[in-house]
Design a protein around this motif. Structure first.
Motif, PDB file in Angstrom:
ATOM      1  N   TYR A  95       0.847  -1.184   0.000  1.00  0.00           N
ATOM      2  CA  TYR A  95       0.000   0.000   0.000  1.00  0.00           C
ATOM      3  C   TYR A  95       0.885   1.236   0.000  1.00  0.00           C
ATOM      4  N   ALA A  96       0.706   2.090  -0.961  1.00  0.00           N
ATOM      5  CA  ALA A  96       1.554   3.264  -1.090  1.00  0.00           C
ATOM      6  C   ALA A  96       0.939   4.438  -0.345  1.00  0.00           C
ATOM      7  N   GLY A  97       0.880   4.350   0.976  1.00  0.00           N
ATOM      8  CA  GLY A  97       0.340   5.422   1.787  1.00  0.00           C
ATOM      9  C   GLY A  97       1.395   5.930   2.752  1.00  0.00           C
ATOM     10  N   GLN A  98       0.989   6.806   3.664  1.00  0.00           N
ATOM     11  CA  GLN A  98       1.931   7.331   4.641  1.00  0.00           C
ATOM     12  C   GLN A  98       2.431   6.227   5.569  1.00  0.00           C
ATOM     13  N   ASN A  99       1.566   5.297   5.907  1.00  0.00           N
ATOM     14  CA  ASN A  99       1.980   4.154   6.703  1.00  0.00           C
ATOM     15  C   ASN A  99       1.786   2.898   5.859  1.00  0.00           C
ATOM     16  N   PRO A 100       2.874   2.272   5.416  1.00  0.00           N
ATOM     17  CA  PRO A 100       2.751   1.130   4.506  1.00  0.00           C
ATOM     18  C   PRO A 100       2.156  -0.115   5.146  1.00  0.00           C
ATOM     19  N   ASN A 101       1.961  -0.100   6.468  1.00  0.00           N
ATOM     20  CA  ASN A 101       1.462  -1.291   7.147  1.00  0.00           C
ATOM     21  C   ASN A 101      -0.019  -1.233   7.489  1.00  0.00           C
ATOM     22  N   LEU A 102      -0.684  -0.106   7.202  1.00  0.00           N
ATOM     23  CA  LEU A 102      -2.081   0.056   7.591  1.00  0.00           C
ATOM     24  C   LEU A 102      -2.953   0.363   6.386  1.00  0.00           C
ATOM     25  N   ILE A 103      -4.028  -0.401   6.238  1.00  0.00           N
ATOM     26  CA  ILE A 103      -4.927  -0.256   5.095  1.00  0.00           C
ATOM     27  C   ILE A 103      -6.347  -0.069   5.601  1.00  0.00           C
ATOM     28  N   ASN A 104      -6.938   1.081   5.336  1.00  0.00           N
ATOM     29  CA  ASN A 104      -8.336   1.318   5.667  1.00  0.00           C
ATOM     30  C   ASN A 104      -9.170   0.988   4.430  1.00  0.00           C
ATOM     31  N   VAL A 105     -10.064   0.007   4.570  1.00  0.00           N
ATOM     32  CA  VAL A 105     -10.852  -0.442   3.414  1.00  0.00           C
ATOM     33  C   VAL A 105     -12.123   0.375   3.231  1.00  0.00           C
ATOM     34  N   GLY A 106     -12.335   1.385   4.082  1.00  0.00           N
ATOM     35  CA  GLY A 106     -13.513   2.225   3.944  1.00  0.00           C
ATOM     36  C   GLY A 106     -14.602   1.850   4.932  1.00  0.00           C
ATOM     37  N   GLU A 107     -15.788   2.417   4.725  1.00  0.00           N
ATOM     38  CA  GLU A 107     -16.901   2.224   5.656  1.00  0.00           C
ATOM     39  C   GLU A 107     -17.531   0.844   5.485  1.00  0.00           C
ATOM     40  N   ALA A 108     -17.524   0.095   6.556  1.00  0.00           N
ATOM     41  CA  ALA A 108     -18.105  -1.253   6.569  1.00  0.00           C
ATOM     42  C   ALA A 108     -18.102  -1.747   8.006  1.00  0.00           C
ATOM     43  N   ASP A 109     -18.865  -2.800   8.261  1.00  0.00           N
ATOM     44  CA  ASP A 109     -18.863  -3.422   9.583  1.00  0.00           C
ATOM     45  C   ASP A 109     -18.648  -4.930   9.501  1.00  0.00           C
ATOM     46  N   ALA A 110     -18.316  -5.400   8.314  1.00  0.00           N
ATOM     47  CA  ALA A 110     -17.868  -6.777   8.123  1.00  0.00           C
ATOM     48  C   ALA A 110     -16.871  -6.770   6.978  1.00  0.00           C
ATOM     49  N   LEU A 111     -15.900  -7.650   7.079  1.00  0.00           N
ATOM     50  CA  LEU A 111     -14.822  -7.682   6.090  1.00  0.00           C
ATOM     51  C   LEU A 111     -14.577  -9.117   5.666  1.00  0.00           C
ATOM     52  N   LEU A 112     -14.732  -9.387   4.375  1.00  0.00           N
ATOM     53  CA  LEU A 112     -14.551 -10.729   3.829  1.00  0.00           C
ATOM     54  C   LEU A 112     -13.094 -10.923   3.435  1.00  0.00           C
ATOM     55  N   LEU A 113     -12.464 -11.968   3.985  1.00  0.00           N
ATOM     56  CA  LEU A 113     -11.051 -12.261   3.754  1.00  0.00           C
ATOM     57  C   LEU A 113     -10.939 -13.483   2.847  1.00  0.00           C
ATOM     58  N   THR A 114     -10.295 -13.313   1.703  1.00  0.00           N
ATOM     59  CA  THR A 114     -10.171 -14.418   0.748  1.00  0.00           C
ATOM     60  C   THR A 114      -8.735 -14.716   0.367  1.00  0.00           C
ATOM     61  N   HIS A 115      -7.777 -13.941   0.853  1.00  0.00           N
ATOM     62  CA  HIS A 115      -6.374 -14.111   0.486  1.00  0.00           C
ATOM     63  C   HIS A 115      -5.536 -14.414   1.719  1.00  0.00           C
ATOM     64  N   THR A 116      -4.600 -15.322   1.581  1.00  0.00           N
ATOM     65  CA  THR A 116      -3.743 -15.698   2.689  1.00  0.00           C
ATOM     66  C   THR A 116      -2.689 -14.625   2.965  1.00  0.00           C
ATOM     67  N   HIS A 117      -2.187 -14.654   4.192  1.00  0.00           N
ATOM     68  CA  HIS A 117      -1.091 -13.781   4.632  1.00  0.00           C
ATOM     69  C   HIS A 117      -1.465 -12.305   4.545  1.00  0.00           C
ATOM     70  N   ALA A 118      -2.736 -11.988   4.785  1.00  0.00           N
ATOM     71  CA  ALA A 118      -3.223 -10.609   4.783  1.00  0.00           C
ATOM     72  C   ALA A 118      -4.004 -10.382   6.078  1.00  0.00           C
ATOM     73  N   PRO A 119      -3.338 -10.001   7.173  1.00  0.00           N
ATOM     74  CA  PRO A 119      -4.019  -9.836   8.457  1.00  0.00           C
ATOM     75  C   PRO A 119      -4.992  -8.665   8.446  1.00  0.00           C
ATOM     76  N   SER A 120      -6.082  -8.814   9.196  1.00  0.00           N
ATOM     77  CA  SER A 120      -7.115  -7.789   9.302  1.00  0.00           C
ATOM     78  C   SER A 120      -7.618  -7.759  10.739  1.00  0.00           C
TER      79      SER A 120
END
Length: 265
Positions: A95-120
């Motif tokens: 992620y090319a942001g100010q903090n490369p380790n933090l990703i905000n996926v936007g407004e939601a209250d559930a998050l579907l995880l389908t890829h390995t090695h991607a902590p949430s």
């Protein structure tokens, strides 16, 4: 830092999900956010929150050898909705942001995880943090289930999203529910009681000395039974009773603890 950790294998035993529930200790935030506040929206200093998250993520990497290379951490802007977001493939490679380790996926209250090695993570301070793991397809979802979410059937809607996107069957799902406010502490008014059907009020509202106490745990259990969820586990802890957790009901201005999960292969 972690009050509960676990690993659930998939049916093929070639992967699974590693998860952990944090408490409020071993961080750097000052009162009233002391000390492991993991949320930016509480009024805590952003730089301190980032330090807390980095510390938590470092500890998470030690839970399982397959977590060692976990870098980016995804989280939601939680708004007490029933929307389920998808953690897209494009978020797993950096992620090319100010903090490369933090990703905000936007407004939601559930998050579907389908890829390995991607902590949430999902953040709470009395709401129920829930993990759904589909053992057959090695996919998962993190759910923020407060009163609005439970009343809105966020778990049912998230399962429907998993079914549509991944082919999930309810009988293959393992559910873990972390600490949340329980009926011992969750007093509500008559206006909340009226949002439930009469039979639901009889089953999920307890009357004590003329005061109403809502049982979100029993509401969730009833929903899981109705959905046909294969297996579930409730952590027997009330976030309001036990001071190792942040509690909005108890303290008002406070931090947030988290349920963190990562798919592995």
């Amino acid at each position: 830092m972690f009050v509960h950790t676990g690993f659930i294998p998939n049916v093929a035993n070639n992967g699974g999900v590693v998860f952990a529930l944090t408490n409020r200790y071993d961080g750097y935030s000052q009162p009233p956010y002391d000390s492991l506040n993991l949320a930016f929206h509480t009024g805590d200093e952003s730089a301190v929150v980032e330090r807390n998250i980095a510390c938590m993520l470092e500890a998470f990497r030690t839970l399982d050898p397959r977590c060692a290379n976990a870098q980016n951490l995804a989280y939601m802007t939680q708004i007490h909705s029933t929307h389920c977001a998808l953690l897209g493939e494009n978020l797993c490679g950096g992620y090319a942001g100010q903090n490369p380790n933090l990703i905000n996926v936007g407004e939601a209250d559930a998050l579907l995880l389908t890829h390995t090695h991607a902590p949430s993570m999902v953040l709470v301070a009395d709401c129920n943090p829930i993990l759904f793991f589909d053992r057959a397809h090695n996919v998962a979802a993190l759910i923020h289930a407060g009163r609005a979410g439970v009343f809105g059937r966020i778990c049912s809607l998230t399962l429907a999203r998993m079914q549509k996107h991944c082919g999930t069957h309810a009988s293959d799902v393992y559910a873990f529910i972390g600490a949340g406010i329980r009926k011992c502490c969750y007093e509500v008014g008559d206006e909340v009681c009226k949002k439930l059907e009469p039979k639901e009020r009889e089953r999920h509202i307890e009357l004590r000395a003329g005061r109403y106490f809502l049982d979100l745990e029993s509401l969730l259990r009833a929903e899981f039974e109705n959905l046909g969820i294969g297996e579930w586990e409730f952590l027997p802890k009330c976030s309001c009773c036990e001071r190792e957790f942040f509690s909005y009901r108890r303290d008002g201005v406070t931090g947030r603890f988290a349920l963190v999960a990562m798919l592995v292969d």
